[in-house]
Design a protein around this motif. Structure first.
Motif, PDB file in Angstrom:
ATOM      1  N   VAL A  95      -8.109   7.165  47.140  1.00 48.55           N
ATOM      2  CA  VAL A  95      -6.806   6.715  47.639  1.00 48.55           C
ATOM      3  C   VAL A  95      -5.940   6.197  46.489  1.00 48.55           C
ATOM      4  N   VAL A  96      -6.552   5.416  45.591  1.00 47.07           N
ATOM      5  CA  VAL A  96      -5.796   4.876  44.454  1.00 47.07           C
ATOM      6  C   VAL A  96      -5.313   6.002  43.543  1.00 47.07           C
ATOM      7  N   VAL A  97      -6.187   6.973  43.274  1.00 47.34           N
ATOM      8  CA  VAL A  97      -5.800   8.101  42.409  1.00 47.34           C
ATOM      9  C   VAL A  97      -4.615   8.854  43.004  1.00 47.34           C
ATOM     10  N   LEU A  98      -4.691   9.133  44.304  1.00 49.12           N
ATOM     11  CA  LEU A  98      -3.594   9.857  44.940  1.00 49.12           C
ATOM     12  C   LEU A  98      -2.307   9.028  44.945  1.00 49.12           C
ATOM     13  N   GLY A  99      -2.420   7.725  45.214  1.00 50.80           N
ATOM     14  CA  GLY A  99      -1.241   6.865  45.235  1.00 50.80           C
ATOM     15  C   GLY A  99      -0.599   6.736  43.863  1.00 50.80           C
ATOM     16  N   VAL A 100      -1.419   6.462  42.842  1.00 44.59           N
ATOM     17  CA  VAL A 100      -0.879   6.326  41.491  1.00 44.59           C
ATOM     18  C   VAL A 100      -0.316   7.654  40.997  1.00 44.59           C
ATOM     19  N   GLY A 101      -0.987   8.756  41.332  1.00 47.57           N
ATOM     20  CA  GLY A 101      -0.467  10.064  40.945  1.00 47.57           C
ATOM     21  C   GLY A 101       0.898  10.331  41.553  1.00 47.57           C
ATOM     22  N   ALA A 102       1.065   9.947  42.820  1.00 49.08           N
ATOM     23  CA  ALA A 102       2.366  10.141  43.477  1.00 49.08           C
ATOM     24  C   ALA A 102       3.450   9.303  42.806  1.00 49.08           C
ATOM     25  N   VAL A 103       3.115   8.049  42.469  1.00 45.34           N
ATOM     26  CA  VAL A 103       4.100   7.174  41.823  1.00 45.34           C
ATOM     27  C   VAL A 103       4.488   7.699  40.441  1.00 45.34           C
ATOM     28  N   LEU A 104       3.494   8.112  39.641  1.00 43.27           N
ATOM     29  CA  LEU A 104       3.795   8.622  38.304  1.00 43.27           C
ATOM     30  C   LEU A 104       4.555   9.950  38.380  1.00 43.27           C
ATOM     31  N   GLY A 105       4.233  10.770  39.381  1.00 47.78           N
ATOM     32  CA  GLY A 105       4.981  12.007  39.553  1.00 47.78           C
ATOM     33  C   GLY A 105       6.439  11.744  39.878  1.00 47.78           C
ATOM     34  N   LEU A 106       6.687  10.727  40.709  1.00 49.21           N
ATOM     35  CA  LEU A 106       8.066  10.364  41.031  1.00 49.21           C
ATOM     36  C   LEU A 106       8.791   9.824  39.803  1.00 49.21           C
ATOM     37  N   ALA A 107       8.064   9.042  38.973  1.00 49.34           N
ATOM     38  CA  ALA A 107       8.680   8.532  37.732  1.00 49.34           C
ATOM     39  C   ALA A 107       9.039   9.671  36.789  1.00 49.34           C
ATOM     40  N   ALA A 108       8.130  10.641  36.659  1.00 48.42           N
ATOM     41  CA  ALA A 108       8.426  11.799  35.797  1.00 48.42           C
ATOM     42  C   ALA A 108       9.609  12.594  36.327  1.00 48.42           C
ATOM     43  N   LEU A 109       9.719  12.681  37.647  1.00 51.56           N
ATOM     44  CA  LEU A 109      10.845  13.410  38.245  1.00 51.56           C
ATOM     45  C   LEU A 109      12.162  12.709  37.945  1.00 51.56           C
ATOM     46  N   LEU A 110      12.159  11.374  37.997  1.00 51.20           N
ATOM     47  CA  LEU A 110      13.379  10.624  37.730  1.00 51.20           C
ATOM     48  C   LEU A 110      13.797  10.704  36.262  1.00 51.20           C
ATOM     49  N   LEU A 111      12.808  10.832  35.359  1.00 55.11           N
ATOM     50  CA  LEU A 111      13.099  10.848  33.923  1.00 55.11           C
ATOM     51  C   LEU A 111      13.213  12.258  33.354  1.00 55.11           C
ATOM     52  N   ARG A 112      13.183  13.280  34.208  1.00 53.34           N
ATOM     53  CA  ARG A 112      13.236  14.654  33.708  1.00 53.34           C
ATOM     54  C   ARG A 112      14.598  14.914  33.056  1.00 53.34           C
ATOM     55  N   PRO A 113      14.629  15.806  32.068  1.00 52.73           N
ATOM     56  CA  PRO A 113      15.924  16.152  31.454  1.00 52.73           C
ATOM     57  C   PRO A 113      16.874  16.740  32.486  1.00 52.73           C
TER      58      PRO A 113
END
Length: 267
Positions: free
Chosen positions: A243-261
């Protein structure tokens, strides 16, 4: 062996070394067997057992509240610090200010946790606040750690932004406050959102600093999980890890999406 083939093989070995343990944890979380590292067929029974574990559920809810509060405070502090470092130019004491803001990035967490514990004890002795250690002290400690990451993200974002936009807005009659609200803030908003998500993830993951500054009423999910592991690995721990892996992965994926060029422009 061709250089390209060797490079791909080295990359595959590196990714396997990093991700194979995590993949195994997630796979065994769905095993029906009581032995946590033995496959007994697909099942969700350990996720159901995890949902019925009141101690872990309370710890998870506390971790979410602390992480949300710490991330919000980190954005306020780190955003202001990053903006000052990016826009104030070479002011007096800039190097010392930047070093102090970024210190949690390089200091061992043990040192940071012990330093914050001594600070809270000294404050309680002088002012009576905070009264003991608990969720509040964990929140403040995590905000200190998260602010360093937010400051770096915001400073980098503002360094890429064109300052002439602010100057053009003020040339057209906007006050500095209006120029900040209508020009600078929209430019830095993705970095603030990404910084909030990073600080939230760091708080949700931390166990070392929280162990120093928490009390009986401040047991976060990583601390509860760590105490469970002292008694041995259980299938519930695998489910919680998944559960933690999936949750943290979702959060980091959203952060990468926000910081994309934006617009395909190279950064």
């Amino acid at each position: 062996m061709k250089p390209g083939l060797f490079l791909r093989a080295a990359m595959a070995a590196g990714f396997a070394f990093l991700w194979l343990p995590i993949v195994l944890l997630v796979v065994y979380a769905f095993s029906a067997d009581r032995i946590p590292f033995q496959w007994g067929g697909f099942s969700l029974r350990w996720f159901e057992a995890l949902a019925r574990n009141e101690r872990l559920v309370e710890a998870a809810l506390l971790s979410l509240r602390v992480a949300a509060g710490a991330a919000t405070l980190a954005v306020l502090l780190g955003g202001a610090a990053g903006w000052a470092l990016a826009r104030f130019g070479p002011f007096r004491g800039r190097a010392a200010f930047g070093a102090l803001i970024g210190a949690p990035l390089v200091l061992p967490e043990v040192v940071t946790g012990l330093s914050l514990l001594l600070l809270f004890v000294a404050l309680e002795g002088l002012t009576g606040w905070p009264a003991g250690r608990g969720a509040t002290t964990v929140l403040l400690a995590h905000a200190t750690l998260g602010a360093a990451f937010v400051a770096v993200v915001v400073q980098a974002r503002l360094a890429e932004a064109d300052r002439s936009l602010d100057e053009a807005a003020m040339d057209l009659g906007a006050t500095p406050l209006v120029a900040f609200r209508t020009v600078t803030l929209p430019l830095v908003a993705p970095a603030l959102a990404a910084g909030w998500l990073l600080a939230f993830t760091l708080s949700l993951d931390d166990v070392v600093i929280a162990s120093f500054v928490s009390g009986p009423a401040g047991t976060t999910l990583p601390m509860a999980l760590f105490s469970m592991l002292r008694l041995g690995l259980t299938p519930e721990v695998n489910a919680l890890g998944a559960v933690v892996v999936l949750g943290v992965g979702a959060v980091l994926g959203l952060a990468a999406l926000l910081l994309r060029p934006r617009g395909g422009a190279p950064h």
